[in-house]
Design a protein around this motif. Structure first.
Motif, PDB file in Angstrom:
ATOM      1  N   TYR A 236       0.879  -1.065  -0.077  1.00 19.49           N
ATOM      2  CA  TYR A 236       0.184   0.003   0.143  1.00 19.49           C
ATOM      3  C   TYR A 236       1.011   1.222  -0.095  1.00 19.49           C
ATOM      4  N   GLY A 239       2.356   1.788  -3.454  1.00 19.33           N
ATOM      5  CA  GLY A 239       1.384   2.248  -4.385  1.00 19.33           C
ATOM      6  C   GLY A 239       1.180   3.902  -4.050  1.00 19.33           C
ATOM      7  N   LEU A 240       1.182   4.221  -2.733  1.00 16.97           N
ATOM      8  CA  LEU A 240       0.994   5.610  -2.801  1.00 16.97           C
ATOM      9  C   LEU A 240       2.136   6.220  -3.134  1.00 16.97           C
ATOM     10  N   VAL A 278      -6.196   7.121  -6.315  1.00 17.42           N
ATOM     11  CA  VAL A 278      -5.502   5.996  -5.757  1.00 17.42           C
ATOM     12  C   VAL A 278      -4.653   6.358  -4.557  1.00 17.42           C
ATOM     13  N   HIS A 281      -6.725   6.384  -1.360  1.00 18.23           N
ATOM     14  CA  HIS A 281      -7.096   4.896  -0.908  1.00 18.23           C
ATOM     15  C   HIS A 281      -6.016   4.368  -0.367  1.00 18.23           C
ATOM     16  N   MET A 282      -4.794   4.370  -1.055  1.00 17.28           N
ATOM     17  CA  MET A 282      -3.688   3.438  -0.590  1.00 17.28           C
ATOM     18  C   MET A 282      -3.264   4.050   0.927  1.00 17.28           C
ATOM     19  N   PHE A 286      -3.297   1.784   4.235  1.00 19.82           N
ATOM     20  CA  PHE A 286      -1.995   1.577   4.689  1.00 19.82           C
ATOM     21  C   PHE A 286      -1.844   2.063   6.273  1.00 19.82           C
TER      22      PHE A 286
END
Length: 707
Positions: A236, A239-240, A278, A281-282, A286
Motif C-alpha cells: 500500500y 502504491g502511495l 489512488v 485510498h492507498m 496503509f
C-alpha cells in the motif's frame, strides 16, 4: 459524527473567509483605468518580476493585435492571475467556460539598449496564443470558440523576445471549454533569458529529483511485498509513492509531457486526478493495516468511493469530473485526514519513539495536502507541496522500518540466549524442551533469512538512488544549503552540509557546462574593444609567469621583433580582454599539467599578413610534454576529451579547451594543435588584426622582440 460535522463547518467557514478576503482585494482594484504595468525603473539585475495586476479582457472575442486599437467596445478590467469566475473587477463573475483576449502594456526602461528578455507562462487554462509587440511568439494547443474547435494543452513555456524601449504590448487569446477553471490562473513572470531559464531548470530538476526518489521508494516497498506477501502495508505504501510520483509528473513543469509530447491533455488530466484517488485510498488502507491491523468501515467506504471516481474519470471527459474536486476535498479528503490523524495520535500516546516520528511525518504530509487544496482553489499563491510532504513521511517510515528491523535483531539475540540457557539446563529437562528448541531454531532461521533479504533490498535501494540522482544534482546544492543554514528545524543540518560540500566539485563541472552551452548557443555577451595585441599578451605572460614557474623550469616569451613592428606598425585586434584571458589561462593550465619535471613552456605571438590586405595574429603555447597522437589532435577540443596517454595528468572537467574553441570562434578566429618533433606539443590560435603606425613608436621597444 458530531465531531465530523463540526470539522466540516470550520473548513467551510475558512473557505468563505478567504473568498471574502479575495473579493475585497479585487474590489480595491476597480478604480484602475488602464491595463498597464510600469517597469520603467526596473533593472534586469533586480531579478524576475510577476506581471500581476489588472489586464484588459475582451470577453467572448478572439482579437488579433492589429485589430485591438480599432475596437470601439471597451474591454473588461480583470485581475491576473485568477480564473475567470473571480477575475472580473467591474461586473458579475464570468463563466469559466468561454474564450477571450487579454491585453497588457508593459513600460520598460527607454534609455537602455534592448537586451533579450523572457516570459515564463505556466498555468493558462486551457489553450492560448501569445503575441508580443504584434509578433506571434507562443502557441499552446489550439484556441477556439467552442468545445469542438479548440484543442486543450497546458505545458509551461519559456518565451524569449527582444523588447522595445518604452512601451511593449502583450496580447493573449485564451479559450477553455474542457475543465472547471479558465483563464490565466498562475503569474506570468518576466526576467532575463538566463534568469528565467535558470529558474525553470531548477524547478524541473527539483521535480525530477522528487519523482525519482518517489519511484525508487515505491519500487523498494513493492519489492518488500514481493519478497514477503504478508507485508501488505509495504504494498500500500509503495502504491502511495507511485501515485504521488505520477501526479507530480503531470503538474508544475509537466515532466511527463516533456518526455512524451504526444500525450494528450485529456489523458494527462486523467492521470492527475486518478493518481489523487489512488493515493488517498492507498494512504487510508496503509494506515489501517499498519496501525490497526484491520479493515474498518472507512476502508470499505474509501474503496467504493475511489473505485467509482476512477471509473468516472476513465469514462467521462474532464469538463465533467474536474467539477467534483472541491466536493471531494471537503467531503472525502478532510474527513479521511482527520480520522487518520486521530489514529496516529492514539498510536503516539503509547510513547513509542517510532510512533511519534510517524505522527510527525503524517502531520507534515497532511499539511502539504491541505496547502495544495488551498493552492488549486486559488486561496494561496504557492502549491505542489504534496511530494515534499510525502518525502518527509517516507523519512519517518524509514526510521520506523529501521526500528522494526532492530526489534527483529533483538528478538533473534534473545532467542539465541534462550537456546544457550536451554543447552545448559539439567539433563532431565532436555527431553521436555526438545520440541521447544526445534521451534526456536526454525524461528531463528526464518528471522535470519528475513534479515538477509532486507539487507539485500537495502543495498539495491542505495545502488538505485546513486544511479537516479545523476540528473537532478543541480538542485542538491540549493536544497542542502537551505538545510545547512538552519531553514529546516529538524536534525538534518549535518547531513545536508555533507551533501553541500561534496557537490561543490560537481558544481564546477556544471558551471563549465553552462558556460560552454551559452557560448555554443551564442547567449554569452562579449565586450569587444580595441587592443594592442603584443602589449596585451605580454601583460598576460607577466601575470601568470610566477604561476607557471611553480611547476615549469622555464617559461619563455617571444614576440615580433622591433624591426618588424616598425615596418608594419602596431597590431590591433577587436577583443573581449576578459574572455581572451580565459583562453590563455585554460591553455597555460593544460600545458602546465602535461610537462615533465624541469619542463619548459613557451608563449609566442607572431604576425602574419595575407593577400587582399588581411592579417592575423598567431598565439601559440608550447611545452616539452608528451605528444598527442595525430588522429587525436582535433579531438582534444571536444567535450570531455581524455587521451589514453594522459592518465598521469591532473584531473579536470574536460571542458577547458572546448570553451577556448568557442571563445576564439566568437573572435572570428580558429584554434588547433600540433606536434613539433624534438620540441613538444603546441596549441595555437589565430585572431584577425590590423596595423596602425603611430609617431614615436621607434622609441617604444618594451614589448618588441622579447624572449
Amino acid at each position: 459524527m458530531s465531531r465530523l460535522g463540526n470539522l466540516l463547518s470550520i473548513v467551510f467557514l475558512i473557505a468563505v473567509f478567504v473568498e471574502c478576503s479575495q473579493a475585497t482585494l479585487i474590489a480595491k482594484e476597480k478604480n484602475v483605468s488602464e491595463a498597464m504595468i510600469d517597469l520603467s525603473g526596473w533593472e534586469v539585475s533586480e531579478g524576475i518580476v510577476n506581471l500581476n495586476g489588472v489586464w484588459d479582457l475582451y470577453w467572448n472575442q478572439l482579437v488579433a493585435p492589429e485589430q485591438i486599437n480599432g475596437l470601439q467596445e471597451k474591454p473588461l478590467k480583470v485581475h491576473v492571475p485568477s480564473v475567470w469566475r473571480s477575475a472580473n473587477t467591474e461586473k458579475q463573475p464570468l463563466s469559466n467556460m468561454g474564450y477571450g483576449t487579454y491585453r497588457l502594456r508593459m513600460i520598460l526602461p527607454a534609455d537602455e539598449p534592448s537586451q533579450p528578455l523572457a516570459l515564463y507562462v505556466g498555468g493558462v487554462a486551457t489553450s492560448y496564443r501569445l503575441w508580443i509587440n504584434g509578433e506571434l511568439h507562443a502557441v499552446n494547443g489550439a484556441v477556439g470558440t467552442s468545445l469542438q474547435t479548440m484543442v486543450p494543452y497546458n505545458l509551461p513555456k519559456v518565451i524569449t523576445f527582444v523588447p522595445q524601449p518604452g512601451s511593449n504590448e502583450l496580447v493573449m487569446q485564451v479559450s477553455n471549454f474542457v475543465q472547471r477553471k479558465g483563464g490565466i490562473w498562475e503569474p506570468v513572470r518576466l526576467g532575463s533569458t538566463e534568469q528565467i531559464r535558470a529558474e525553470q531548470l531548477f524547478s524541473f530538476a527539483s521535480e525530477v529529483f522528487i519523482i525519482g526518489c518517489l519511484i525508487v521508494m515505491g519500487l523498494y516497498h513493492l519489492g518488500l511485498y514481493v519478497g514477503r506477501r504478508k507485508e501488505l502495508s509495504a504494498l500500500y505504501f509503495g502504491g502511495l509513492c507511485l501515485a504521488v510520483a505520477v501526479r507530480t509528473s503531470v503538474l508544475g513543469e509537466a515532466v511527463l509531457l516533456n518526455l512524451f509530447p504526444s500525450l494528450s491533455w485529456e489523458w494527462a488530466v486523467k492521470l492527475e486526478y486518478g493518481s489523487i484517488f489512488v493515493g488517498m485510498h492507498m494512504l487510508t488502507i496503509f494506515v489501517y493495516k499498519e496501525y490497526l491491523d484491520m479493515k474498518g468501515l472507512m476502508v470499505k467506504i474509501s474503496a467504493v468511493i475511489h473505485s467509482s471516481l476512477i471509473l468516472l474519470i476513465l469514462l467521462a471527459p474532464a469538463r465533467i469530473y474536474t467539477h467534483l474536486m472541491l466536493p471531494y476535498q471537503l467531503l472525502v479528503i478532510a474527513p479521511v485526514l482527520t480520522v487518520l490523524l486521530i489514529i496516529f495520535l492514539r498510536t503516539a500516546l503509547k510513547r513509542k519513539i517510532d510512533s511519534i516520528i510517524n505522527m510527525v511525518g503524517f502531520i507534515f504530509f497532511s499539511t502539504a495536502i491541505i496547502a495544495d487544496i488551498l493552492f488549486y482553489n486559488h486561496l494561496i499563491p504557492y502549491g505542489d507541496f504534496a511530494p515534499y510532504g510525502l518525502l518527509i513521511l517516507l523519512f519517518s517510515q524509514s526510521i520506523h522500518l529501521s526500528l522494526k528491523f532492530s526489534h527483529t535483531a533483538e528478538k533473534a539475540e534473545r532467542l539465541s540466549v534462550e537456546l544457550i540457557v536451554a543447552n545448559e539446563t539439567l539433563e532431565q529437562k532436555i527431553k521436555e524442551r526438545t520440541i521447544e528448541l526445534r521451534r526456536s531454531n526454525e524461528e531463528l532461521s526464518r528471522i535470519n533469512d528475513q534479515l538477509f533479504r532486507n539487507e539485500q533490498f537495502r543495498r539495491q535501494l542505495l545502488s538505485s538512488i546513486s544511479h537516479e540522482l545523476g540528473t537532478p544534482l543541480t538542485a542538491i546544492r540549493a536544497l542542502s544549503s537551505a538545510v545547512a543554514d538552519g531553514l529546516v528545524e529538524q536534525d538534518y543540518k549535518k547531513y545536508a552540509k555533507r551533501i553541500y560540500e561534496r557537490t561543490e566539485l560537481l558544481e564546477r563541472l556544471i558551471n563549465d557546462l553552462v558556460e560552454l552551452t551559452k557560448l555554443e548557443t551564442e547567449l554569452t555577451s562579449f565586450q569587444f574593444q580595441k587592443v594592442d595585441i603584443t602589449s596585451f599578451f605580454h601583460h598576460l605572460y607577466s601575470c601568470y609567469e610566477m604561476d607557471m614557474l611553480e611547476r615549469a623550469a622555464q617559461f619563455t616569451w617571444e614576440s615580433p621583433t622591433y624591426k618588424e613592428l616598425k615596418e608594419k606598425g602596431t597590431a590591433f585586434a577587436s577583443m573581449d580582454i576578459h574572455r581572451m584571458e580565459q583562453v590563455i589561462v585554460n591553455i597555460l593550465s593544460n600545458a602546465k599539467k602535461f610537462i615533465p619535471d624541469e619542463g619548459i613552456i613557451e608563449m609566442k605571438v607572431e604576425l602574419c599578413e595575407h593577400d587582399l590586405g588581411t592579417a592575423e595574429a598567431v598565439v601559440s603555447i608550447t611545452n616539452n610534454g608528451p605528444l598527442v597522437p595525430e588522429n587525436e589532435l582535433e579531438a582534444i577540443f571536444e567535450r570531455f576529451y581524455r587521451s589514453k596517454e594522459s592518465k598521469h595528468a591532473i584531473k579536470g572537467s574536460g571542458l577547458g579547451l572546448s570553451i577556448c574553441k568557442e571563445i576564439v570562434r566568437s573572435h572570428q578566429g580558429s584554434i588547433a594543435a600540433k606536434n613539433i618533433p624534438c620540441i613538444g606539443f603546441c596549441i595555437y590560435f589565430t585572431i584577425p588584426v590590423w596595423f596602425e603606425r603611430e609617431e614615436g613608436m621607434e622609441n617604444d621597444e618594451h614589448f618588441a622582440g622579447g624572449r
